[in-house]
Design a protein around this motif. Structure first.
Motif, PDB file in Angstrom:
ATOM      1  N   ALA A 154       0.830  -1.205   0.000  1.00  0.00           N
ATOM      2  CA  ALA A 154       0.000   0.000   0.000  1.00  0.00           C
ATOM      3  C   ALA A 154       0.864   1.255   0.000  1.00  0.00           C
ATOM      4  N   PHE A 157       2.539   1.728  -3.559  1.00  0.00           N
ATOM      5  CA  PHE A 157       1.621   2.003  -4.659  1.00  0.00           C
ATOM      6  C   PHE A 157       0.624   3.113  -4.330  1.00  0.00           C
ATOM      7  N   ARG A 159      -1.756   3.239  -2.070  1.00  0.00           N
ATOM      8  CA  ARG A 159      -3.107   2.731  -1.845  1.00  0.00           C
ATOM      9  C   ARG A 159      -3.372   2.587  -0.356  1.00  0.00           C
ATOM     10  N   SER A 160      -4.467   1.946  -0.023  1.00  0.00           N
ATOM     11  CA  SER A 160      -4.818   1.800   1.390  1.00  0.00           C
ATOM     12  C   SER A 160      -5.111   0.342   1.698  1.00  0.00           C
ATOM     13  N   GLU A 207      -6.516  -3.339  -0.385  1.00  0.00           N
ATOM     14  CA  GLU A 207      -7.128  -2.358  -1.293  1.00  0.00           C
ATOM     15  C   GLU A 207      -8.458  -1.823  -0.739  1.00  0.00           C
ATOM     16  N   SER A 208      -8.522  -1.634   0.580  1.00  0.00           N
ATOM     17  CA  SER A 208      -9.767  -1.162   1.201  1.00  0.00           C
ATOM     18  C   SER A 208      -9.507   0.134   1.942  1.00  0.00           C
ATOM     19  N   SER A 209     -10.371   1.119   1.719  1.00  0.00           N
ATOM     20  CA  SER A 209     -10.273   2.387   2.424  1.00  0.00           C
ATOM     21  C   SER A 209     -10.910   2.256   3.801  1.00  0.00           C
TER      22      SER A 209
END
Length: 643
Positions: A154, A157, A159-160, A207-209
């Motif tokens: 994360a 890249f 991301r979260s 890949e989850s906020s």
């Protein structure tokens, strides 16, 4: 279900007998699985028609679970004519069904059998539309490794990743076997679930906020009739934290704060917080940390900027609070900022504030951190994460002591003391052009290096006792102390995650402990395994083989398959760490300074880990192996000095 006839335009229905036969073949009718829940995870064992297996603590049991509540051969499970039978084998603690001790009984799908503290649940494979209850339930140690991988991914890249802790309400139905299948059914195939304790699980959401993780937590805790109440704590990287240990700590604390009526709690998140944590004085038993706090006492009286350097989890924020609390600004705010959690497009707004309408979403005027801390202290954690543009803006504030809100041309005078912290090598970043040298000069008027926990072993016992007290209060337990063997293990372990890793280990040990003391079996598997690897004899040979495997790993040509994973958890974790380090070294053409930057760790730490793991560049070896390193190990490579 149909089949095509001789004429391609026609279809012919298949006989029902054939359809049933196909379904049986496809789904494995009568294929039974036993889900064995124990303190370190869940084992899934297939029990085919006519098959029989014994569950116990040691050989000759086919399924061996290292739990001292089990007898060596505790119970036999058999599948006969579609029925599942259990037979006690003269165990000490007995075999229990429906609250009664049994010598022999029939188990239906979904029913529980208690073997001491181990719970066995019979499940029909292929149930719940292809989702097997317990599938993907990992041990806590494997989960930590997976979480570390996702956090690293994360970060690189942009991301979260979400982390959700679920615990059951108090009561006899709190065991995970009663509610974890329903939770698993709500997860995506890429999500991972692990046993935290016998009444709690941890869920990794790649890949989850944070909002997406909150939505899942609400769905999981939705009240249902005749089901145990569930409570959730949610955290996310980078919103909440950017390190594994801090994520685990924050999510579990949020879980403990959840109550009926508010079953989902989010860990404190956002780039900045205000106020001081309060509490007891820092632990300063070791000479190394006493020197740090002696310097803190001297520095507190001045207003010069201070740069705190140290590995993740060493307690840099604790030192920053001590500087503020002992100084003349203690009556004014201290604002703490996680630079790694600030979205790139909001850096200037966060630091300096904005006017209403300055950008989309700016619905009202907002002060920045420097205005909020006027007269007090600003603590910039992970300052190495700031972009070059943000560094330039920060430098201007330090030089002029004025800020300008986004969307305004009016300068506002501020009076703050700046304390910055990082685990990165800022000098190396300056050489690489990713950090401004003039900003570094402004920040490091005084630099304090916080020693890692492995260099201050005298602090481990008092820290452990303090964390035990905190965990008792948070979890409503009354653990009195540590077994001497467990305390010895804690004091001898290297604690790569430092004080925060120690705190998380004590927290979980308190949760899973069954007596009034923390025993060796309550400690994390990595701690227990490290003790075995230090033992002479066979274990030492196994350790040497694992280290040789790691040291030779870079001899494998690019693209070739690496050796199969094997050995104990400690060896597999070492292999995993070595793979990450070697990959970074290859990408950096074996420039250790650049590799350390990619891995976001100090150069000294990288060199130390290379020596420990026996990583060396193919064709290069030092004239003498490092002291304490396995034979043939080296830390070679361009720019490879440990200065």
């Amino acid at each position: 279900m149909v089949a095509r006839g001789p004429d391609s335009a026609q279809t012919v229905p298949l006989p029902m007998a054939m359809i049933d036969a196909l379904r049986q073949e496809r789904h494995g009718r009568h294929a039974i699985e036993l889900l064995v829940y124990h303190r370190d995870g869940v084992e899934t064992v297939e029990l085919g028609p006519g098959a029989s297996l014994v569950i116990g603590r040691a050989a000759p049991a086919e399924v061996q679970i290292g739990d001292d509540s089990l007898s060596r051969e505790h119970a036999r499970f058999t599948c006969e004519d579609g029925a599942i039978l259990v037979e006690d084998l003269g165990s000490l603690n007995g075999t229990w069904m429906h609250g009664d001790r049994v010598e022999r009984g029939e188990v239906h799908v979904g029913e529980e059998v208690a073997l001491g503290r181990v719970i066995v649940v019979a499940s029909e494979r292929g149930a719940s539309e292809g989702i097997v209850p317990g599938m993907g339930m990992m041990s806590h140690e494997r989960f930590r490794v997976a979480l570390e991988e996702e956090v690293l991914r994360a970060r690189f890249f942009g991301r979260s990743v979400g982390l959700v802790m679920i615990r059951a309400g108090r009561g006899e139905r709190a065991h995970v076997s009663r509610w974890s299948p329903r939770v698993r059914a709500l997860l995506r195939p890429v999500d991972k679930m692990a046993l935290y304790s016998l009444d709690a699980v941890a869920i990794l959401l790649p890949e989850s906020s944070l909002p997406a993780a909150m939505d899942l937590a609400r769905a999981i805790t939705e009240p249902a009739e005749s089901e145990v109440p569930l409570f959730a704590g949610v955290a996310a990287a980078p919103d909440t934290a950017s390190s594994v240990e801090k994520l685990l700590e924050a999510s579990w604390a949020a879980t403990q704060a959840a109550v009926p009526g508010r079953p989902v709690q989010s860990a404190p998140c956002g780039p900045w917080t205000s106020g001081t944590p309060g509490g007891e004085q820092p632990i300063t038993e070791s000479p190394a940390i006493r020197q740090v706090f002696a310097a803190v006492t001297r520095l507190a009286r001045s207003s010069i900027p201070v740069l705190l350097q140290g590995e993740t989890g060493t307690g840099k924020e604790v030192v920053a609070h001590a500087i503020h609390d002992q100084g003349p600004r203690r009556a004014r705010p201290m604002v703490c900022v996680n630079c790694g959690a600030i979205p790139q497009q909001l850096v200037e707004s966060t630091l300096f504030g904005h006017e209403r309408g300055a950008f989309t979403g700016a619905s009202q005027q907002q002060k920045g951190i420097f205005e909020a801390a006027d007269g007090g202290t600003v603590f910039l954690d992970e300052i190495g994460e700031l972009s070059l543009a943000a560094q330039a803006a920060l430098l201007r504030v330090l030089e002029t002591k004025r800020v300008t809100r986004v969307g305004s041309n009016k300068e506002i005078e501020v009076d703050v003391r700046l304390i910055a912290a990082t685990h990165r090598d800022l000098e190396a970043m300056c050489d690489a052009g990713t950090f401004r040298l003039d900003l570094l000069y402004r920040l490091n008027a005084m630099t304090l290096t916080i020693p890692p926990l492995r260099e201050r072993p005298e602090d481990i016992e008092p820290l452990s006792m303090r964390f035990l007290q905190y965990a008792n209060q948070a979890n409503e337990r009354s653990i009195r102390g540590f077994d001497p063997a467990a305390l010895a293990l804690l004091c001898s372990y290297s604690w790569s995650g430092n004080v925060r890793e120690l705190r998380n280990a004590i927290e979980r040990a308190v949760v899973i402990a069954e007596g009034d003391k923390i025993l060796v079996k309550d400690l994390p598997e990595r701690v227990r395994t490290s003790a075995r690897l230090r033992q002479p004899g066979v274990d030492a040979v196994e350790k040497g083989a694992a280290e040789k495997d790691i040291g030779d790993r870079d001899s494998v040509p690019p693209g070739s398959a690496l050796p199969e994973e094997g050995g104990g958890l400690r060896a597999r974790m070492a292999r995993h760490e070595a793979e990450i380090i070697v990959e970074a070294l290859r990408e950096s053409q074996w420039n250790q300074t650049e590799a350390a930057r990619k891995l976001e760790m100090p150069l000294r730490t990288l060199v130390h880990r290379m020596k420990t793991l026996g990583i060396k560049k193919l064709g290069y070896a030092p004239s003498e192996p490092p002291s304490g390193a396995p034979p043939g190990a080296g830390a070679g490579g361009e720019n490879g000095s440990a200065d």
